[in-house]
Design a protein around this motif. Structure first.
Motif, PDB file in Angstrom:
ATOM      1  N   LEU A 126       0.861  -1.185   0.000  1.00 44.21           N
ATOM      2  CA  LEU A 126       0.000   0.000   0.000  1.00 44.21           C
ATOM      3  C   LEU A 126       0.895   1.232   0.000  1.00 44.21           C
ATOM      4  O   LEU A 126       2.110   1.136   0.143  1.00 44.21           O
ATOM      5  CB  LEU A 126      -0.896   0.008   1.237  1.00 44.21           C
ATOM      6  CG  LEU A 126      -1.790  -1.215   1.442  1.00 44.21           C
ATOM      7  CD1 LEU A 126      -2.611  -1.047   2.721  1.00 44.21           C
ATOM      8  CD2 LEU A 126      -2.709  -1.443   0.248  1.00 44.21           C
ATOM      9  N   THR A 147      -3.924   4.740   0.383  1.00 49.02           N
ATOM     10  CA  THR A 147      -4.402   3.391   0.718  1.00 49.02           C
ATOM     11  C   THR A 147      -3.980   2.958   2.111  1.00 49.02           C
ATOM     12  O   THR A 147      -4.704   2.200   2.767  1.00 49.02           O
ATOM     13  CB  THR A 147      -3.903   2.366  -0.313  1.00 49.02           C
ATOM     14  OG1 THR A 147      -2.468   2.449  -0.417  1.00 49.02           O
ATOM     15  CG2 THR A 147      -4.503   2.634  -1.682  1.00 49.02           C
ATOM     16  N   HIS A 190      -7.761  -0.429  -4.115  1.00 45.38           N
ATOM     17  CA  HIS A 190      -6.336  -0.066  -4.072  1.00 45.38           C
ATOM     18  C   HIS A 190      -6.099   0.982  -5.146  1.00 45.38           C
ATOM     19  O   HIS A 190      -6.061   0.669  -6.339  1.00 45.38           O
ATOM     20  CB  HIS A 190      -5.453  -1.291  -4.317  1.00 45.38           C
ATOM     21  CG  HIS A 190      -4.002  -1.070  -4.003  1.00 45.38           C
ATOM     22  ND1 HIS A 190      -3.390   0.163  -4.109  1.00 45.38           N
ATOM     23  CD2 HIS A 190      -3.035  -1.928  -3.572  1.00 45.38           C
ATOM     24  CE1 HIS A 190      -2.116   0.061  -3.764  1.00 45.38           C
ATOM     25  NE2 HIS A 190      -1.876  -1.190  -3.430  1.00 45.38           N
TER      26      HIS A 190
END
Length: 340
Positions: free
Chosen positions: A294, A299, A325
């Protein structure tokens, strides 16, 4: 109603991005079944959600005869990276105007929380992709005002600039996620994902607004929960609603109910792009359980919000969650101190 396939569009991704079941993360958290929509795998340099927006924005620019793009963002802006990448694909000039971050609690920039314009992360990629100019301004500068000044200068030189707002988040850019909503509904049907809740980062709001409009236009009641990365709920939700309404009007759709918009403001910490312990935990957890990286700005904080919602009982083992995402992983390498 304006049919989406009638709106000019470029194509930078071959097919749909994956929808994956995160079995190990779901088991680790002991809550809902968690799926992830991998828009980090969209086309252009290192991918990310802005690619969908740019397919419509760049088509609009080309239709207007533009020969140069101007856009704005933070010093580690994913949107600036992808706009520059699209410009390289299309043979356009590209000028970036970016601002430095604010330090923790509104203080001056310091080593622990700062994000100066050093050649790391996205800022390195601006250089590698050969931006025609990168202007770095102090935090709080009038970025769009500076963009219009530059646009006027280029016009005086006989050029045809096209200015793209922060995050590509206007009704044209949001069309990318109106389309994504339809893509996801098809994937849900194919994978047997029943009655999910979508959880998404919410920043400049184009992604969330497009999803809300796309689901509404398809007659779907799937809820979209935004996890704000820079603002309180009271400050963010009106921005999302305004863009939802503008996008629906652009497509000549019926109004979207106000209660379709949720932007939770409990997880951004002391400010935009400033690390939080919860973000660090979330990034490590996704990496350790699923091998998925991430980013620390979008995110990571959205995943921290999701984890808290699960732990606090908002989602149970009977529920299904689809996490978007949105990409941004290059920014991770500008924030290594947060993980030390």
């Amino acid at each position: 109603m304006v049919a989406l396939n009638e709106v000019p569009r470029r194509s930078y991704t071959d097919g749909a991005t994956p929808l994956e079941h995160l079995q190990r993360l779901s088991a680790e958290l002991g809550g809902p079944q968690i799926w992830i929509k991998r828009d980090d795998q969209l086309g252009l340099t290192q991918g990310g959600n802005k690619t969908r927006k740019l397919e419509y924005l760049i088509a609009d620019a080309l239709n207007q005869g533009a020969d140069a793009l101007i856009t704005v963002g933070g010093v580690q802006s994913n949107h600036c990276r992808l706009t520059l990448s699209a410009a390289r694909v299309e043979g356009l000039d590209c000028h970036l105007i970016v601002e430095e971050d604010l330090g923790p609690e509104g203080t001056a920039l310091g080593p622990a929380g700062s994000n100066p314009p050093e050649y790391t992360g996205n800022f390195l990629l601006f250089d590698l992709l050969g931006a025609n100019s990168v202007t770095v301004l102090g935090h709080g500068a009038d970025l769009l005002g500076e963009a219009e000044i530059l646009a006027d200068k280029l016009r005086a030189e006989g050029r045809k600039p096209y200015v793209i707002p922060v995050g590509g988040s206007n009704p044209i850019g949001a069309l990318g996620y109106v389309d994504c909503a339809v893509e996801m509904l098809d994937q849900f049907a194919e994978a047997g994902v029943d009655s999910p809740t979508i959880v998404t980062p919410s920043g400049s709001a184009g992604m969330q607004a497009g999803l809300v409009v796309g689901l509404h236009s398809a007659g779907s009641n799937i809820p979209v929960i935004g996890i704000n990365v820079s603002r309180t709920q009271a400050d963010q939700e009106p921005k999302i609603v305004d863009l939802v309404d503008a996008t629906a009007r652009f497509l000549d759709l019926p109004p979207v109910p106000r209660d379709a918009t949720t932007g939770l403001g409990d997880y951004f910490g002391t400010g935009y792009a400033l690390p939080t312990p919860e973000m660090v935990e979330a990034v490590r957890l996704f990496a350790r359980t699923e091998g998925i990286l991430l980013d620390p700005v979008y995110t990571g904080k959205a995943a921290a919000g999701l984890i808290d919602l699960i732990r606090s009982g908002r989602f149970t083992s009977e529920d299904t969650v689809v996490f978007i995402h949105s990409g941004g992983v290059p920014g991770l390498f500008a924030r290594t101190q947060a993980f030390a």
